[in-house]
Design an enzyme around this catalytic site. Structure first.
Site, mmCIF file in Angstrom:
data_model
loop_
_atom_site.group_PDB
_atom_site.id
_atom_site.type_symbol
_atom_site.label_atom_id
_atom_site.label_comp_id
_atom_site.label_asym_id
_atom_site.label_seq_id
_atom_site.Cartn_x
_atom_site.Cartn_y
_atom_site.Cartn_z
ATOM 1 C CB SER A 104 1.003 -7.994 -5.138
ATOM 2 O OG SER A 104 1.984 -7.807 -6.117
ATOM 3 C CG ASP A 248 1.696 -3.982 -5.189
ATOM 4 O OD1 ASP A 248 1.969 -4.568 -6.262
ATOM 5 O OD2 ASP A 248 2.347 -4.155 -4.146
ATOM 6 C CG ASP A 250 5.293 -4.852 -6.076
ATOM 7 O OD1 ASP A 250 4.663 -5.352 -7.040
ATOM 8 O OD2 ASP A 250 5.487 -5.472 -5.006
#
Length: 452
Positions: A104, A248, A250
């Site tokens: 992430s 990532d 998100d």
């Protein structure tokens, strides 16, 4: 052995904490546990596997694929795509599980391993604990039950995933983005191709930074954890606003036309009002964590909306949303879940929905975000302490009680151990920034003294 799974999968320094052996073993264990749970009952199992561009993702992907295929699971390799894309494809392709390799927003040396259940949802704690237990049993000597011959899994590349995911994003937008000039910072991460393509197809004029991943530069001075480049680019190009993602993709943060940050709380506030207008905000409720700014809670109350708060972590937000059928939730950090269209936080979808609101209203993002006023909030990370004793230390409890008495009803205090790093987070809100800094500093010292 300490618990491997944190709040967002297994994460650590690649090839030190997260090794090829561990990735392979956990993948085999996951296949066995899901088979025992009946997930694969009556059919040959399929997994969707994706990753972010980190160099370590190349060998870790190979390990995961080896583990799954050796367990009889067919693998669809979707390549470098955002976490929410892997989740979406896991669901739409009817796969039995998904695997995402990413750390992430963490720096490049780290990587992570995240398993997704059928439908693209994160595994619950019970299944993760079972995977750890089975992995440890076999690591210490119990042999695996391995298929042979035609029973082994097959592996193929699935390049169609990119277009499927982009088409999905465009298909759920309430209106086009024509006339908007938007700067996108993709953090040299998993959305480097996806996000610019989606915004462009939706009609926006797109300026990009952070779209040249080389495996080593992910999150390096850019993206949602380093907004400076985006802020400068928005002002330089006279853009309407900017969007930043993490490695990532998100999560999503934004920058208005003046270069001022618009955080996850403000983004949720803007999207919540837009969804209410479309009768899409079920029960007129938004779900957020206890880390959300007090100003967000006050804004939702003023607008006649209900705010439900959970423990920190988008997985807990999602659990609350699924249990009660809520449509919108997220975190101040930019994890925003729009449950009708995604099973996890989706930074590209969030950015598109935010842009759609700007395009539809003709108002600036700065104006729209002013629906809430952020109270001064200070966050201090205290490293190298025993985070497991946050809730049991009498000395620390006394320090917190003293801080709360000083702040009264005009602020609040929150201490929480990190779920992914060896540190304790100290958060203080107050009506005055100097008071917030003073109280937070004293509490950070108390954490060091009590837990060091």
């Amino acid at each position: 052995m300490g618990r491997l799974f944190g709040t967002d999968g297994v994460r650590g320094v690649a090839n030190a904490d997260l090794t090829a052996e561990l990735a392979l073993g956990l993948s085999v264990a996951a296949a066995h546990v899901l088979a025992e749970a009946g997930t694969f009952a009556g059919h040959r199992a399929t997994a969707v596997v994706g990753r972010d561009p980190r160099a370590s993702g190349e060998f870790l992907e190979a390990a995961v694929v080896a583990g799954l295929a050796s367990s009889g699971v067919d693998v669809l390799l979707v390549g470098v795509l955002p976490t929410p894309a892997v989740a979406y494809l896991t669901g739409v392709l009817g796969a039995d599980l998904g695997v995402m390799l990413s750390a992430s927003h963490n720096a490049m040396p780290d990587n992570g391993l995240k398993f997704l259940a059928r439908g693209g949802h994160k595994l619950d704690d019970e299944l993760e604990d079972r995977i750890e237990k089975v992995y440890e049993e076999h690591r210490t000597g119990a042999p695996w039950d391995r298929p042979t011959g035609s029973g082994v899994g097959r592996v193929r590349h699935y390049s169609e995933g990119f277009d499927q995911y982009v088409a999905h994003l465009i298909g759920v937008l309430p209106n086009r983005l024509d006339g908007l000039k938007i700067v996108l910072d993709e953090a040299h991460g998993a959305a480097a191709r996806v996000s610019p393509e989606a915004f462009s197809r939706a009609g926006a004029e797109v300026i990009t930074i952070g779209t040249d991943p080389n495996g080593l530069n992910i999150n390096d001075g850019c993206g949602s954890t380093h907004l400076g480049l985006l802020q400068a680019a928005v002002v330089e190009h006279g853009a309407d606003f900017g969007i930043a993602h993490d490695g990532d993709a998100d999560r999503c943060l934004a920058v208005d036309h003046t270069g001022e940050e618009v955080d996850g709380d403000q983004i949720m506030a803007v999207i919540a009002l837009a969804m209410r207008e479309r009768s899409a905000l079920r029960s007129d409720t938004v779900v957020a964590t206890v880390m959300s700014n007090l100003g967000f809670k006050l804004a939702m109350e003023r607008e006649g909306l209900t705010l439900v708060q959970t423990a920190v972590g988008d997985r807990y937000v999602l659990e609350e949303m699924k249990e009660h059928g809520y449509a919108l939730g997220g975190e101040q950090s930019g994890h925003v879940i729009i449950l009708d269209h995604a099973t996890t936080g989706d930074g590209t979808l969030t950015g598109l929905m935010l842009a759609a609101r700007v395009a539809d209203t003709g108002r600036t993002l700065k104006d729209l975000a002013s629906v809430m006023v952020r109270l001064p909030q200070v966050l201090i990370n205290v490293p190298d302490v025993d985070r497991t004793r946050v809730g049991t230390s009498a000395d620390l409890a006394a320090a917190v009680a003293e801080a709360e008495r000083e702040l009264g009803s005009t602020g609040r205090v929150l201490l929480r151990p990190s779920g992914t790093e060896p540190l304790v987070r100290v958060m203080v809100e107050a009506a005055d920034i100097d008071q917030a800094r003073s109280v937070a500093g004293r509490l950070a010292d108390a954490v060091k003294s009590a837990l060091g």
